[in-house]
Design a protein around this motif. Structure first.
Motif, PDB file in Angstrom:
ATOM      1  N   ASP A 253      23.671   5.058  -2.322  1.00 18.85           N
ATOM      2  CA  ASP A 253      24.236   6.412  -2.292  1.00 18.85           C
ATOM      3  C   ASP A 253      25.680   6.404  -2.757  1.00 18.85           C
ATOM      4  N   ALA A 254      25.934   5.669  -3.818  1.00 20.26           N
ATOM      5  CA  ALA A 254      27.294   5.537  -4.353  1.00 20.26           C
ATOM      6  C   ALA A 254      27.223   5.690  -5.869  1.00 20.26           C
ATOM      7  N   GLU A 255      27.549   6.881  -6.361  1.00 21.10           N
ATOM      8  CA  GLU A 255      27.465   7.150  -7.790  1.00 21.10           C
ATOM      9  C   GLU A 255      28.813   6.952  -8.457  1.00 21.10           C
ATOM     10  N   VAL A 256      28.862   6.073  -9.454  1.00 24.17           N
ATOM     11  CA  VAL A 256      30.106   5.812 -10.173  1.00 24.17           C
ATOM     12  C   VAL A 256      30.399   6.997 -11.090  1.00 24.17           C
ATOM     13  N   SER A 265      48.350  -4.721 -24.470  1.00 24.49           N
ATOM     14  CA  SER A 265      49.090  -4.890 -25.717  1.00 24.49           C
ATOM     15  C   SER A 265      48.188  -5.362 -26.856  1.00 24.49           C
ATOM     16  N   SER A 266      46.899  -5.519 -26.553  1.00 27.47           N
ATOM     17  CA  SER A 266      45.965  -6.015 -27.559  1.00 27.47           C
ATOM     18  C   SER A 266      45.534  -4.895 -28.494  1.00 27.47           C
ATOM     19  N   ARG A 267      45.566  -5.150 -29.795  1.00 27.14           N
ATOM     20  CA  ARG A 267      45.064  -4.169 -30.751  1.00 27.14           C
ATOM     21  C   ARG A 267      43.541  -4.112 -30.732  1.00 27.14           C
ATOM     22  N   ARG A 268      42.941  -5.298 -30.548  1.00 25.03           N
ATOM     23  CA  ARG A 268      41.480  -5.363 -30.604  1.00 25.03           C
ATOM     24  C   ARG A 268      40.850  -4.680 -29.400  1.00 25.03           C
ATOM     25  N   ARG A 269      41.389  -4.909 -28.218  1.00 27.37           N
ATOM     26  CA  ARG A 269      40.907  -4.255 -27.007  1.00 27.37           C
ATOM     27  C   ARG A 269      42.095  -3.604 -26.322  1.00 27.37           C
ATOM     28  N   PRO A 270      42.283  -2.314 -26.586  1.00 29.05           N
ATOM     29  CA  PRO A 270      43.497  -1.651 -26.113  1.00 29.05           C
ATOM     30  C   PRO A 270      43.530  -1.315 -24.634  1.00 29.05           C
ATOM     31  N   ALA A 271      42.474  -1.679 -23.897  1.00 31.83           N
ATOM     32  CA  ALA A 271      42.431  -1.368 -22.468  1.00 31.83           C
ATOM     33  C   ALA A 271      41.743  -2.495 -21.719  1.00 31.83           C
ATOM     34  N   ALA A 272      41.951  -2.529 -20.418  1.00 31.81           N
ATOM     35  CA  ALA A 272      41.287  -3.501 -19.541  1.00 31.81           C
ATOM     36  C   ALA A 272      40.825  -2.782 -18.278  1.00 31.81           C
ATOM     37  N   VAL A 273      39.727  -3.232 -17.714  1.00 28.42           N
ATOM     38  CA  VAL A 273      39.217  -2.578 -16.502  1.00 28.42           C
ATOM     39  C   VAL A 273      40.162  -2.813 -15.333  1.00 28.42           C
ATOM     40  N   ARG A 274      40.236  -1.807 -14.491  1.00 31.41           N
ATOM     41  CA  ARG A 274      41.014  -1.914 -13.252  1.00 31.41           C
ATOM     42  C   ARG A 274      40.151  -1.597 -12.036  1.00 31.41           C
ATOM     43  N   GLY A 275      38.982  -1.025 -12.279  1.00 36.14           N
ATOM     44  CA  GLY A 275      38.095  -0.689 -11.173  1.00 36.14           C
ATOM     45  C   GLY A 275      37.206   0.471 -11.532  1.00 36.14           C
ATOM     46  N   VAL A 276      36.602   1.071 -10.533  1.00 34.48           N
ATOM     47  CA  VAL A 276      35.756   2.243 -10.746  1.00 34.48           C
ATOM     48  C   VAL A 276      36.067   3.285  -9.682  1.00 34.48           C
ATOM     49  N   ARG A 277      35.826   4.533 -10.024  1.00 36.29           N
ATOM     50  CA  ARG A 277      35.889   5.631  -9.071  1.00 36.29           C
ATOM     51  C   ARG A 277      34.462   6.070  -8.802  1.00 36.29           C
ATOM     52  N   TYR A 278      34.116   6.229  -7.525  1.00 34.61           N
ATOM     53  CA  TYR A 278      32.735   6.581  -7.194  1.00 34.61           C
ATOM     54  C   TYR A 278      32.688   7.563  -6.034  1.00 34.61           C
ATOM     55  N   GLY A 283      29.859  13.059  -0.193  1.00 36.74           N
ATOM     56  CA  GLY A 283      30.735  13.822  -1.070  1.00 36.74           C
ATOM     57  C   GLY A 283      32.126  13.247  -1.226  1.00 36.74           C
ATOM     58  N   ALA A 284      32.464  12.233  -0.446  1.00 35.07           N
ATOM     59  CA  ALA A 284      33.805  11.644  -0.518  1.00 35.07           C
ATOM     60  C   ALA A 284      33.924  10.749  -1.741  1.00 35.07           C
ATOM     61  N   GLU A 285      35.115  10.753  -2.337  1.00 34.06           N
ATOM     62  CA  GLU A 285      35.364   9.890  -3.488  1.00 34.06           C
ATOM     63  C   GLU A 285      36.157   8.665  -3.062  1.00 34.06           C
ATOM     64  N   HIS A 286      35.855   7.533  -3.715  1.00 37.01           N
ATOM     65  CA  HIS A 286      36.472   6.257  -3.382  1.00 37.01           C
ATOM     66  C   HIS A 286      36.836   5.531  -4.673  1.00 37.01           C
TER      67      HIS A 286
END
Length: 535
Positions: A253-256, A265-278, A283-286
């Motif tokens: 019962d946890a929908e991402v 700073s990478s051109r090839r991969r301009p972002a990195a994961v930090r986590g998820v919001r679910y 109804g509460a968000e985490h």
């Protein structure tokens, strides 16, 4: 052997289907802090199980094929399929009811007897089947050794004598459709259907599937068909149990809602994961922080709904030129009395084979009538899945991938279900079948879209056409976001429970930077042996 990846990373796995649970089990065994977030109230995804009025149904997968792949997965975790499951071989493996032929064809469990069956139905076809199966076995061995367990991160590992020496033949198998390839070996329509129907397992048609996939016939006609007593729920339960024992946390019962990222700073991969919001069921968000995110959810949903457009490796324009596998009308029927007309697995095929597939995959798709269908009666083998004096019947009818066709309880799907039950009653010779049904539930394309965010409501995932197979299929790593990986039927190697287990192993390979093409050495943690834990 490649060194193990550094331990202790925080990993979030999106989706608690078989691929998500398998990925969690392997990563936790490697020493990582793993959290699985599952949208539904129970794990298993399309392979979940449900019970009502004494009937227990496998919701989806019901053919136990590629047993060595499933066993290898368990051996990675220090156990085995034999220790975790009670497997029985079905004999006959399945029954064929083909329109225009009054008698059923039962396909036996041993190759020798299958050859005799082909020869009896068509003189000379036995020798043709021997050649066909020899080729299928060789192709399957090559696929396992060089393709199914490859991330295709590097193609140099494919430049081996066994691959290079087969290039001309592999090229022909990739370019010729399975339909025309199979018909060079047999002419009887029933035998042609036996050789061609495995394309449906791959979410495609034998008229478009590469003949490379004739290897599937090695699985059911050489190896035979197994069944885990208690149903496929026992397989899901075993993988879930092993994941938890390895230290994974599983939250249902946890929908991402979003994969959170930070700029790099990478051109090839301009972002990195930090986590998820679910969001949880209340109804509460985490937020769950993560160094690594593995999405075992539908890849279209992951890319187009959980990531911003500039970070999508597979944006909407990719999906517009892709081919979805079929959806399905699923029927779960509890039936009073015995049904000797059906085997554990029964296939009903229409006479106009090509038109049936054109209805599903053509430019203007529609629900075919009459329809080819698959019927599973696990109560033929397993007394635990139905009350005494009753049968458990699961019906799958491939239909177009289109959520507008509706879902459970919808007027259109229920009309189709009525027609399917009537067709099954007539074709299988089951008098008054409709009157004997004491439990009935339907499930359709809109349900697949709602429950699994399934692209176009497909029941399987992207079809295994030439352009969506092997290294042409979506890869298992984001090209835009560091630390984001993919598992499940939407990505390599493809559709089906064995493929989903391999996809979990490919995540480990990616993290290890392992470009080998074969299965990983077992176990993942040397010296780890588990006790027999058959449920």
């Amino acid at each position: 052997m490649k060194p193990r990846i550094p331990s202790g990373r925080a990993v979030v796995v999106i989706g608690g289907g078989i691929s998500g649970l398998a990925t969690a089990a392997l990563l936790a065994t490697e020493g990582h802090r793993v959290t699985v977030l599952e949208k539904q109230g129970t794990v298993g995804g399309r392979a979940y199980s449900w019970e009502q009025d004494g009937f227990r149904f496998d919701a989806g997968p019901s053919w136990y094929l590629m047993p060595e792949v499933i066993d290898h997965f368990f051996r990675l975790l220090g156990t085995s399929a034999a220790e975790q499951l009670d497997l029985v071989k079905l004999d006959p493996g399945y029954r064929l009811l083909s329109e225009g032929f009054p008698e059923p064809v039962d396909v036996p469990a041993e190759r020798r007897r299958v050859v005799e069956l082909f020869e009896r139905l068509e003189p000379g076809a036995g020798a043709g089947l021997e050649r066909y199966l020899d080729s299928a076995a060789d192709t399957y061995t090559m696929a396992v050794r060089r393709f199914l367990y490859s991330t295709f991160e590097s193609f140099t590992s494919l430049l081996t004598p066994d691959v290079l020496g087969r290039l001309p033949r592999l090229g022909r198998l990739l370019l010729e459709p399975l339909h025309s390839y199979a018909r060079r070996y047999v002419t009887d329509p029933r035998l042609q259907q036996i050789l061609e129907y495995p394309a449906v397992f791959l979410g495609t048609s034998p008229f478009t599937a590469p003949s490379m996939y004739h290897l599937m016939s090695h699985l059911d006609l050489d190896d035979g068909v197994l069944y885990p007593m208690g149903g496929f729920a026992r397989l899901v339960e075993a993988v879930e149990r092993l994941a938890r024992e390895a230290g994974a946390t599983i939250t249902t019962d946890a929908e991402v809602l979003e994969i959170e990222t930070a700029s790099t700073s990478s051109r090839r991969r301009p972002a990195a994961v930090r986590g998820v919001r679910y969001r949880t069921g209340d109804g509460a968000e985490h937020r769950a922080a993560a160094d690594v995110v593995v999405s075992a959810a539908d890849l279209h949903h992951t890319e187009t709904a959980l990531l911003p457009r500039n970070l999508q490796t597979y944006p909407e324009r990719y999906w517009k030129r892709s081919t979805a596998g079929p959806s399905a009308l699923l029927l779960y029927l509890g039936v009073r009395g015995e049904l000797p007309q059906l085997q554990h697995h029964t296939l009903l095929f229409t006479e106009d084979w090509e038109e049936n597939f054109r209805a599903i995959f053509g430019r203007t798709p529609f629900i075919p009538t009459p329809a080819s269908m698959y019927v599973c009666k696990p109560s033929a083998t397993d007394p635990e899945v139905a009350p005494e004096g009753h049968e458990n019947v699961f019906v799958l009818v491939p239909i177009p991938a289109d959520p507008s066709l509706g879902g459970s309880g919808g007027e259109r799907m229920e009309r189709v279900a009525d027609a399917v039950i009537g067709q099954l009653s007539e074709w299988a010779g089951i008098p008054h079948l409709e009157e004997r049904i004491v439990l009935r539930r339907s499930y359709g394309p809109a349900d697949f879209e709602r429950d699994y965010h399934s692209w176009k409501g497909t029941s399987l995932g992207p079809a295994h056409t030439l352009q969506q197979s092997a290294f042409f299929r979506a890869g298992n790593i984001s090209r835009k976001v560091q630390g984001l990986y993919y598992a499940g039927g939407s990505t390599i190697p493809g559709i089906g429970i064995p493929m989903c287990l391999i996809s979990a192993e490919l995540v480990i390979k990616r993290l290890r930077r392992d470009t080998s093409t074969g299965p990983l050495p077992v176990p993942l943690r040397p010296g780890r042996v588990r006790e027999n834990t058959v449920a």
